[in-house]
Design a protein around this motif. Structure first.
Motif, PDB file in Angstrom:
ATOM      1  N   VAL A  64       0.872  -1.178   0.000  1.00  0.00           N
ATOM      2  CA  VAL A  64       0.000   0.000   0.000  1.00  0.00           C
ATOM      3  C   VAL A  64       0.909   1.228   0.000  1.00  0.00           C
ATOM      4  N   THR A  65       0.494   2.234  -0.763  1.00  0.00           N
ATOM      5  CA  THR A  65       1.256   3.480  -0.787  1.00  0.00           C
ATOM      6  C   THR A  65       0.346   4.614  -0.320  1.00  0.00           C
ATOM      7  N   GLY A  96       4.332   8.205   0.247  1.00  0.00           N
ATOM      8  CA  GLY A  96       4.974   8.202  -1.077  1.00  0.00           C
ATOM      9  C   GLY A  96       5.862   6.998  -1.332  1.00  0.00           C
ATOM     10  N   ALA A  97       5.891   6.042  -0.412  1.00  0.00           N
ATOM     11  CA  ALA A  97       6.709   4.840  -0.629  1.00  0.00           C
ATOM     12  C   ALA A  97       5.861   3.613  -0.307  1.00  0.00           C
ATOM     13  N   PRO A  98       5.979   2.566  -1.100  1.00  0.00           N
ATOM     14  CA  PRO A  98       5.173   1.375  -0.812  1.00  0.00           C
ATOM     15  C   PRO A  98       5.574   0.712   0.497  1.00  0.00           C
ATOM     16  N   ALA A 148       2.250   9.204   7.323  1.00  0.00           N
ATOM     17  CA  ALA A 148       0.829   9.070   6.976  1.00  0.00           C
ATOM     18  C   ALA A 148      -0.064   9.448   8.155  1.00  0.00           C
ATOM     19  N   HIS A 149      -1.208  10.020   7.844  1.00  0.00           N
ATOM     20  CA  HIS A 149      -2.223  10.400   8.838  1.00  0.00           C
ATOM     21  C   HIS A 149      -2.794   9.134   9.486  1.00  0.00           C
TER      22      HIS A 149
END
Ligand SMILES: CCCCCCCC(=O)SCCNC(=O)CCNC(=O)[C@H](O)C(C)(C)COP(=O)(O)OP(=O)(O)OC[C@H]1O[C@@H](n2cnc3c(N)ncnc32)[C@H](O)[C@@H]1OP(=O)(O)O
Length: 198
Positions: free
Chosen positions: A97-98, A151-153, A110-111
């Protein structure tokens, strides 16, 4: 064996999927753009025009609920982070997931709410792959153990315990280099009174 990659809920190759993808790109770029105010106002007018055309073309259901039947990927929605399922053995799903710029919380991570949203989505999908019965999220316990990058998997695993009547205990982890970033325990329950198509 059903492979999640072939689920009718997948977002692949349909014009509506392309529209959702373009909208995601828009959401990402709106977040923190340095565009000047005059041009921002002009673009707002163009976006409003697009929204008007979409609204005037009608909705695929009468109350604005997500369309859950066969159709566009990720149900044509642009809220939840996009994830790719790489392997599925009928019980355990793995992939990446990205979290996008749109899901940025603070300082490059990430939020937490976006992570919970993704967890609900992936466990909901797992639940649907496991049974035709429409289960709903009764409880979601998310433990944030380390920051999740934007922005990174990031590698994920989602799996199910044995079903207990109408109850399904489902789990997921997000990992980076073997380190657990997030662990999720969810309870999904098939309602006593079945849902009407949703
Ligand atoms: C591809 C698709 C991806 C998208 C997936 C998205 C999934 C979602 O987000 S669904 C939306 C969010 N969730 C909801 O709106 C659900 C709202 N709640 C409900 O509808 C109901 O409370 C519902 C269906 C969860 C349970 O209702 P109901 O069928 O009446 O359950 P009920 O008969 O009381 O309980 C059944 C069992 O579940 C247990 N249970 C019910 N709720 C909970 C809970 N919150 N916590 C713990 N246990 C619970 C009960 O204790 C009971 O256990 P047991 O059989 O061992 O005694």
């Amino acid at each position: 064996m059903t492979h999640p990659g072939s689920s009718p809920l997948d977002e692949r190759g349909t014009p509506r999927a392309e529209l959702a993808q373009a909208t995601r790109a828009l959401q990402d770029e709106v977040r923190g753009t340095r565009i000047d105010g005059r041009r921002a106002r002009e673009l707002a007018g163009i976006v409003a025009e697009v929204a008007r055309e979409l609204r005037d073309s009608g909705a695929d259901d009468e109350v604005g609920r997500l369309h859950m039947g066969p159709g566009p990927v990720n149900r044509g929605q642009t809220l939840s982070p996009v994830y790719n399922v790489d392997t599925w053995d009928g019980r355990r799903m793995q992939g990446t997931v990205t979290f996008a710029r749109f899901h940025h919380g603070s300082v490059g991570t990430a939020h937490g709410g976006a992570i919970g949203l993704w967890a609900d989505d992936v466990l909901g999908r797992l639940s649907r792959e496991l049974s035709e019965g429409r289960a709903r999220t009764a409880c979601l316990h998310v433990q944030y153990r380390a920051s999740v990058p934007v922005g990174a998997p990031v590698w994920f695993t989602a799996w199910a315990d044995d079903a207990d009547g109408r109850k399904r205990e489902l789990h997921a982890t997000l990992e980076d280099d073997g380190t657990a970033l997030v662990t999720v325990d969810g309870l999904f329950v098939e309602p006593r009174i079945p849902l009407n198509g949703h």
